[in-house]
Motif scaffolding. Structure first.
Motif, PDB file in Angstrom:
ATOM      1  N   ILE A 231       0.797  -1.228   0.000  1.00  0.00           N
ATOM      2  CA  ILE A 231       0.000   0.000   0.000  1.00  0.00           C
ATOM      3  C   ILE A 231       0.827   1.274   0.000  1.00  0.00           C
ATOM      4  N   GLN A 232       2.158   1.187   0.192  1.00  0.00           N
ATOM      5  CA  GLN A 232       2.957   2.408   0.240  1.00  0.00           C
ATOM      6  C   GLN A 232       2.998   3.079  -1.128  1.00  0.00           C
ATOM      7  N   ASP A 233       3.202   4.394  -1.127  1.00  0.00           N
ATOM      8  CA  ASP A 233       3.163   5.166  -2.374  1.00  0.00           C
ATOM      9  C   ASP A 233       4.438   4.994  -3.186  1.00  0.00           C
ATOM     10  N   ALA A 234       5.576   5.285  -2.594  1.00  0.00           N
ATOM     11  CA  ALA A 234       6.851   5.233  -3.319  1.00  0.00           C
ATOM     12  C   ALA A 234       7.503   3.877  -3.065  1.00  0.00           C
ATOM     13  N   GLN A 235       7.382   2.974  -4.030  1.00  0.00           N
ATOM     14  CA  GLN A 235       7.848   1.607  -3.831  1.00  0.00           C
ATOM     15  C   GLN A 235       9.363   1.521  -3.701  1.00  0.00           C
ATOM     16  N   SER A 237      11.504   4.217  -2.925  1.00  0.00           N
ATOM     17  CA  SER A 237      12.103   5.321  -2.189  1.00  0.00           C
ATOM     18  C   SER A 237      12.734   4.804  -0.901  1.00  0.00           C
ATOM     19  N   PRO A 238      13.912   5.312  -0.530  1.00  0.00           N
ATOM     20  CA  PRO A 238      14.499   4.903   0.759  1.00  0.00           C
ATOM     21  C   PRO A 238      13.755   5.475   1.959  1.00  0.00           C
ATOM     22  N   PHE A 239      12.915   6.490   1.738  1.00  0.00           N
ATOM     23  CA  PHE A 239      12.184   7.116   2.840  1.00  0.00           C
ATOM     24  C   PHE A 239      10.858   6.392   3.071  1.00  0.00           C
ATOM     25  N   PRO A 240      10.530   6.079   4.312  1.00  0.00           N
ATOM     26  CA  PRO A 240       9.267   5.388   4.599  1.00  0.00           C
ATOM     27  C   PRO A 240       8.076   6.321   4.434  1.00  0.00           C
ATOM     28  N   THR A 241       7.012   5.833   3.809  1.00  0.00           N
ATOM     29  CA  THR A 241       5.789   6.617   3.631  1.00  0.00           C
ATOM     30  C   THR A 241       4.615   6.016   4.400  1.00  0.00           C
ATOM     31  N   VAL A 242       4.883   4.987   5.202  1.00  0.00           N
ATOM     32  CA  VAL A 242       3.872   4.397   6.092  1.00  0.00           C
ATOM     33  C   VAL A 242       4.492   4.309   7.473  1.00  0.00           C
ATOM     34  N   TYR A 243       3.834   4.901   8.463  1.00  0.00           N
ATOM     35  CA  TYR A 243       4.342   4.912   9.833  1.00  0.00           C
ATOM     36  C   TYR A 243       3.885   3.631  10.540  1.00  0.00           C
ATOM     37  N   ASN A 244       4.727   3.093  11.404  1.00  0.00           N
ATOM     38  CA  ASN A 244       4.313   1.935  12.203  1.00  0.00           C
ATOM     39  C   ASN A 244       4.784   2.112  13.635  1.00  0.00           C
ATOM     40  N   SER A 245       4.015   1.568  14.549  1.00  0.00           N
ATOM     41  CA  SER A 245       4.332   1.685  15.974  1.00  0.00           C
ATOM     42  C   SER A 245       3.690   0.526  16.711  1.00  0.00           C
ATOM     43  N   GLU A 246       4.254   0.165  17.857  1.00  0.00           N
ATOM     44  CA  GLU A 246       3.643  -0.852  18.700  1.00  0.00           C
ATOM     45  C   GLU A 246       3.096  -0.248  19.996  1.00  0.00           C
ATOM     46  N   LYS A 247       2.988   1.093  20.054  1.00  0.00           N
ATOM     47  CA  LYS A 247       2.462   1.762  21.237  1.00  0.00           C
ATOM     48  C   LYS A 247       1.035   2.254  20.975  1.00  0.00           C
ATOM     49  N   LEU A 447      14.608  17.335  -3.543  1.00  0.00           N
ATOM     50  CA  LEU A 447      13.667  17.221  -4.656  1.00  0.00           C
ATOM     51  C   LEU A 447      12.867  15.926  -4.556  1.00  0.00           C
ATOM     52  N   HIS A 448      13.534  14.859  -4.146  1.00  0.00           N
ATOM     53  CA  HIS A 448      12.845  13.571  -4.044  1.00  0.00           C
ATOM     54  C   HIS A 448      11.772  13.588  -2.957  1.00  0.00           C
ATOM     55  N   VAL A 449      12.142  14.035  -1.744  1.00  0.00           N
ATOM     56  CA  VAL A 449      11.158  14.004  -0.649  1.00  0.00           C
ATOM     57  C   VAL A 449      10.016  14.984  -0.901  1.00  0.00           C
ATOM     58  N   CYS A 450      10.286  16.093  -1.603  1.00  0.00           N
ATOM     59  CA  CYS A 450       9.211  17.042  -1.915  1.00  0.00           C
ATOM     60  C   CYS A 450       8.255  16.497  -2.967  1.00  0.00           C
ATOM     61  N   SER A 451       8.702  15.513  -3.738  1.00  0.00           N
ATOM     62  CA  SER A 451       7.829  14.919  -4.750  1.00  0.00           C
ATOM     63  C   SER A 451       7.013  13.752  -4.198  1.00  0.00           C
ATOM     64  N   LEU A 452       7.365  13.283  -2.989  1.00  0.00           N
ATOM     65  CA  LEU A 452       6.669  12.127  -2.419  1.00  0.00           C
ATOM     66  C   LEU A 452       5.297  12.520  -1.880  1.00  0.00           C
ATOM     67  N   LYS A 453       4.385  11.545  -1.909  1.00  0.00           N
ATOM     68  CA  LYS A 453       3.069  11.700  -1.300  1.00  0.00           C
ATOM     69  C   LYS A 453       2.745  10.442  -0.515  1.00  0.00           C
ATOM     70  N   SER A 454       1.950  10.608   0.499  1.00  0.00           N
ATOM     71  CA  SER A 454       1.468   9.479   1.287  1.00  0.00           C
ATOM     72  C   SER A 454      -0.051   9.552   1.331  1.00  0.00           C
ATOM     73  N   PHE A 455      -0.696   8.698   0.539  1.00  0.00           N
ATOM     74  CA  PHE A 455      -2.148   8.665   0.432  1.00  0.00           C
ATOM     75  C   PHE A 455      -2.715  10.039   0.081  1.00  0.00           C
TER      76      PHE A 455
END
Length: 505
Positions: A231-235, A237-247, A447-455
């Motif tokens: 489901i992530q947007d940028a397949q 990209s080294p930057f994560p576009t989906v946050y995860n936590s166990e708290k 430029l890369h991170v500014c072009s990214l979108k998350s949902f």
């Protein structure tokens, strides 16, 4: 909105239930391959043959004994059974259990059976009753092992989906909290829950989450990481576009901001979308400390981000191309240290960084009692030995050590991994072009991170595009009484969060 389950291995599994009890039981046993954990308890109720079926290890045996078997064998009197339809009497009055469901096909029967429910079959009936008796053993709610906090809740999610949804319900006691269920995975039929606040989360984002999950076609989902990759947007990209936590408190805080949580059965890591870059630099503990303390810690994390990303590259660039930028006393000291080193600065840095990555990975995989000791002793011994052997300079050991320490400051582990990966191409650029290479790499990353979108949301919000109203809770955190509205970069609905008080003036 449930995902339609595809047919199982047997094509007959989706056929309607057989009215003959013996034929039905034979079909169930054949489909399950005479599994040793399949339990079939035959009963005779007013000269009507019946059977109770469940999977050993997936049900609470006390519930089966007290609320199903005992109710059927002791509480159903012959007069009651003879006066009314037996199936309706059992379904509506005899079973003192909270949740029952009528099923009419073998596909539904196997789905319920393998989910920990108990099935009641009656002779000459093409319908069966599924009673909720789930009771497998779980780890229980314990302290988080990957997201430690000094102040705040210590509890963490578990591997049981219903326990995780209850932890969120405990924190958000609002009737608008929605929990939608899905099953994903042809073989595993993994339960997945989508959690959001109706009226706060944007409808188009909720629909997009459902659409992406419904498109997943895979045989098994064993952890939320499977879903994240789908489901992530940028397949790439080294930057994560989906946050995860166990708290639970971190996930509940995200839901209150208008985001959507995705809970996967079998894992304590819960996904949260949309995810912005600033979310990975923030911790749930930031909201439990005073505003000034939280602001200082956030600025410290940002400083450590730049140190962890650029420090080895800057050292390589200065010592290789830009010696005139180093103060004379320091330059003399560095030159003396590197006098006997046979490798250029890039090779030094790569050797030390790769060695440290190996030690870090070894420390994670080794048993707990010896893992940390091996990592610490290995780093000290190898570092000291490499300096004495003349393979690396003492300054390089200091640079790599500071870089490694700064990479542990980030609350989000996946962002720390991204920084570790990006460090290597930046070092190569620095060794090739000096500071110009570092600047080129920085421009490419911006430029890369500014072009990214998350949902559909800009990844660098609220910086790009700039949203002045949302700056109250990014690098600087205002006091809670000053955070009047939810982040407009995440949702435009139900913006009001805090009633204005006299403290604002």
């Amino acid at each position: 909105m449930k995902r339609k389950s595809r047919s199982r291995t047997s094509n007959t599994a989706s056929n309607p239930l057989l009215s003959n009890l013996e034929d039905s039981l034979a079909h169930i046993q054949a489909t399950m391959g005479d599994s040793s954990d399949l339990v079939i308890r035959r009963l005779e109720i007013q000269q009507t043959s019946s059977a109770v079926i469940f999977m050993d290890g997936l049900v609470d045996k006390n519930s089966v004994q007290d609320f199903i078997l005992e109710a059927l064998m002791l509480e159903m009197t012959p007069e009651e059974e003879a006066s009314v339809d037996l199936y309706l009497s059992i379904k509506e009055r005899a079973l003192p259990i909270g949740e029952t469901e009528e099923i009419e096909s073998y596909n539904d029967l196997f789905e319920k059976l393998l989910s920990g429910e108990t099935i009641l079959l009656l002779e000459k009936q093409t319908k069966a009753i599924a009673a909720s008796t789930k009771g497998w053993r779980d780890r229980g709610v314990q302290e988080s092992t990957s997201e430690s906090v000094i102040r705040g809740p210590k509890e963490a999610f578990t591997e049981t989906l219903r326990t995780n949804t209850s932890l969120i319900r405990r924190k958000i006691k609002d009737s608008s909290l929605r929990i939608e269920a899905k099953k994903i995975g042809e073989k595993t039929q993994t339960d997945v829950a989508i959690v959001y606040l109706e009226g706060t989360a944007e409808d188009d984002v909720v629909e997009e989450v459902n659409r992406r999950l419904d498109q997943i076609d895979i045989d098994g989902i064993l952890e939320s990481g499977y879903l994240e990759e789908f489901i992530q947007d940028a397949q790439y990209s080294p930057f994560p576009t989906v946050y995860n936590s166990e708290k639970p408190d971190a996930i509940a805080g995200g839901i209150l901001e208008g985001r959507i949580a995705i809970i996967t059965d079998g894992t304590p890591n819960v996904l949260l979308v949309p995810a912005l870059f600033v979310n990975f630099m923030q911790s749930s503990e930031d909201y439990y400390q005073r505003a000034d303390i939280s602001t200082f810690i956030r600025l410290l994390r940002l400083f450590c981000f730049y140190v962890a990303l650029f420090m080895p590259s800057i050292y390589i660039a200065f010592t290789t191309f830009h010696q005139e930028m180093i103060p004379a006393p320091l330059l003399i000291s560095l030159a003396a240290q590197r006098e006997g080193v046979p490798f250029p600065a890039l090779v030094e840095a790569l050797m030390m960084e790769l060695t440290f990555e190996v030690l870090r990975e070894a420390g994670v995989r080794l048993p707990k009692p010896v893992g940390s000791a091996v990592a610490i002793v290995g780093a000290l011994v190898l570092g000291q030995s490499a300096v004495q052997a003349g393979l690396v300079s003492p300054a390089m050991v200091i640079v790599v050590s500071i870089t490694a320490i700064c990479s542990f400051v980030f609350p989000a582990y996946n962002l720390a991994i991204s920084v570790r990966i990006l460090r290597f191409p930046l070092m190569i650029l620095a060794a090739t072009f000096g500071l110009f290479g570092i600047i080129l790499g920085m421009i490419a990353m911006v430029l890369h991170v500014c072009s990214l979108k998350s949902f559909g949301k800009s990844y660098m919000s609220p910086f790009a595009p700039l949203m002045p109203k949302d700056q109250k809770d990014v690098l600087v955190r205002f006091p809670h009484w000053g955070l009047l509205s939810r982040p407009s970069s995440l949702t435009k609905k139900d913006q009001k969060r805090v009633k204005p008080t006299s403290k604002e003036s």
